[in-house]
Structures are given as C-alpha cells and as structure tokens.
Design a protein around this motif. Structure first.
Motif, PDB file in Angstrom:
ATOM      1  N   ALA A 210       0.823  -1.216   0.000  1.00 13.35           N
ATOM      2  CA  ALA A 210       0.000   0.000   0.000  1.00 13.35           C
ATOM      3  C   ALA A 210       0.855   1.264   0.000  1.00 13.35           C
TER       4      ALA A 210
ATOM      5  N   ALA B 179      -1.147  -4.561  -2.166  1.00 11.78           N
ATOM      6  CA  ALA B 179      -1.379  -5.354  -0.958  1.00 11.78           C
ATOM      7  C   ALA B 179      -1.534  -4.430   0.244  1.00 11.78           C
ATOM      8  N   THR B 180      -2.472  -4.768   1.117  1.00 15.68           N
ATOM      9  CA  THR B 180      -2.656  -3.982   2.336  1.00 15.68           C
ATOM     10  C   THR B 180      -1.389  -4.067   3.183  1.00 15.68           C
ATOM     11  N   ARG B 181      -1.102  -2.985   3.868  1.00 14.57           N
ATOM     12  CA  ARG B 181       0.081  -2.957   4.745  1.00 14.57           C
ATOM     13  C   ARG B 181      -0.251  -2.075   5.951  1.00 14.57           C
TER      14      ARG B 181
ATOM     15  N   PRO C 197      -3.289   3.189   5.004  1.00 16.70           N
ATOM     16  CA  PRO C 197      -4.662   2.864   4.610  1.00 16.70           C
ATOM     17  C   PRO C 197      -4.904   3.078   3.109  1.00 16.70           C
TER      18      PRO C 197
ATOM     19  N   PRO D 168      -6.725  -3.286  -5.295  1.00 11.78           N
ATOM     20  CA  PRO D 168      -6.355  -3.541  -3.897  1.00 11.78           C
ATOM     21  C   PRO D 168      -6.484  -5.026  -3.561  1.00 11.78           C
ATOM     22  N   MET D 169      -5.628  -5.506  -2.692  1.00  7.81           N
ATOM     23  CA  MET D 169      -5.678  -6.917  -2.285  1.00  7.81           C
ATOM     24  C   MET D 169      -5.400  -7.008  -0.780  1.00  7.81           C
ATOM     25  N   GLU D 170      -6.323  -7.676  -0.097  1.00  8.25           N
ATOM     26  CA  GLU D 170      -6.181  -7.859   1.357  1.00  8.25           C
ATOM     27  C   GLU D 170      -5.188  -8.993   1.623  1.00  8.25           C
ATOM     28  N   VAL D 171      -4.167  -8.748   2.418  1.00  8.52           N
ATOM     29  CA  VAL D 171      -3.267  -9.835   2.848  1.00  8.52           C
ATOM     30  C   VAL D 171      -3.176  -9.800   4.376  1.00  8.52           C
TER      31      VAL D 171
ATOM     32  N   ALA E  96      -2.107  -8.970   7.822  1.00  9.95           N
ATOM     33  CA  ALA E  96      -1.308  -7.791   8.194  1.00  9.95           C
ATOM     34  C   ALA E  96      -0.001  -8.200   8.859  1.00  9.95           C
TER      35      ALA E  96
END
Ligand code: ATP
Ligand code: MG
Length: 204
Positions: free
Chosen positions: A111, A135-137, A141, A162-165, A167
């Motif tokens: 992100a 990727a979320t980081r 946000p 966006p891709m949720e990974v 945390a």
C-alpha cells in the motif's frame, strides 16, 4: 529459451533485506490472480531511497534468491541489478514484456508504494502496460488511494487492484534497526536469510 507465461507477477523492491511481508504479499497475489510465476526483482539503485546507503545489490540479490528457493512459483531476476543508473519500474516492465511477449503482467506492491505511484516515472504508460496489485500494509490505509489518484485517467485507475493480505507490520527498516541494536529478527524473515545476515555481518 524464455517460457511463455500468460500471467506473470513481478515483485519489485529494495529487499534490504527481504522479509515475510514481501513473501506473503507475493504469494497472496499469486493465488488471487492465478499467476503462473512471480519474479522477484531487487532494485539496483532505487531512485526514491537516496537518503541512506543501500546494501550492495549482490547481497540483496543473494538474500532474495535464498528467500524464494522453497516456492516453486517464485523466481528472481537480476535485470535491475545489472542495469546501470537508477532502477525505474517502467524500464523493468518494458524489459519483462520483451522477455515474455504476450504475458499479462501484474506488478505487486504494498500500500505505501502504490500510494506514491503518481511520483513514479511515466506512470500513465506504466498503467497501460501492466496491472498493479496493491497489498494492504499496516500503517498505510488504502482508503486514501482513490483521492490520491484523482488526477489520473479513470481507465488507468482501474488498473490498480487492492488486495487484502494478512497484516504483517514488518519492514526492512525495522529489521536493520533490530540487527544494529542486537534485537532478534528470527521469525520476521526466512531462516536462510537470517543466517546470511548474521554470517556476513550485514546491518551492524
Ligand atoms: P524499507 O523499510 O527499507 O523501505 P520495506 O520493508 O518497505 O523496506 P521494500 O523493499 O521497500 O521493503 O518494499 C518492496 C515492496 O514490498 C513495496 O511495494 C512495499 O510496499 C511492499 N512491502 C514491504 N513490506 C510489506 C508488508 N509488511 N506488507 C505488505 N507489503 C509490503
Ligand atoms: Mg519500503
């Protein structure tokens, strides 16, 4: 002879050192986007990291090799390390396209990196050539992304997914600080990378 991949991931980074944050993002993208291969490409001379001395590309490339060895879908490339001058993603994507004609390219970032994309060289051309997986980081946000991209062509904005990974609040900066201060880095990165750092006395 180059393989004929149809869906190819690129994981770019300074990898100083590579850690589980990078690996989890790449593996998440591989699975979510059915990538046949993810190529990790350590930057030779990152244009945005001029403030501190970056570790010799040779060490960063070996650590990347060690980190990806256990994943048959992962590979590394030294194209940025070998290219003279600053490492720009646009040059890398052009080179990968020439090496793998016809492949759809997915450039994987965290992100923080994607939120800076407007500062990247030839961003519009870049978004015409490949998809970006963000990727979320923790701490960055992705909700801010739409606002941040307000100035660019909506067709290009669609290229950023966006891709949720899971945390992982891990960064190379934190790992370097831990080594310097004698704090543990175990379980933050693959063991062969940890061993390499300790054996070579990196980040002391
Ligand atoms: P540094 O602290 O030196 O900047 P870093 O941990 O941010 O290191 P980079 O090599 O700068 O690692 O990052 C390469 C790519 O991996 C970037 O796109 C970055 O956003 C992404 N990335 C790094 N760490 C994570 C993480 N913990 N979760 C998700 N993405 C990450
Ligand atoms: Mg970084």
């Amino acid at each position: 002879m180059a393989q004929t991949w149809k869906r190819l991931g690129i994981m770019g980074g300074t990898f100083d050192p590579i850690h589980y944050g990078h690996l989890v993002a790449a593996e998440g993208a591989r699975h979510a986007f059915q990538l046949e291969k993810v190529i990790f490409i350590p930057a030779g001379r990152p244009p945005h990291k001029t403030g501190r001395k970056i570790t010799d590309p040779h060490h960063r490339w070996i650590m990347t090799e060690l980190a990806v060895a256990s994943n048959p879908y992962f590979d590394t490339s030294s194209i940025e390390v070998e290219r003279p001058g600053y490492s720009y993603t646009i040059d890398t994507v052009r080179e990968v396209r020439n090496l793998y004609p016809g492949a759809e390219i997915f450039f994987i970032t965290g992100a923080d990196a994607v939120l800076e994309i407007l500062n990247w060289k030839n961003v519009n051309e870049l978004l015409e050539m490949c998809w970006f997986i963000a990727a979320t980081r923790p701490g960055y946000p992705l909700g801010n992304l739409k606002r941040r991209l307000a100035g660019i062509d909506p067709e290009h904005v669609k290229r950023i997914i966006p891709m949720e990974v899971p945390a992982l609040a891990i960064s190379s900066t934190e790992i370097r600080a831990r080594v310097r201060e004698g704090r543990p880095i175990k379980y933050l990165l693959p063991e062969p990378v940890e061993a390499y750092i300790l054996n070579r006395g990196l980040y002391k």
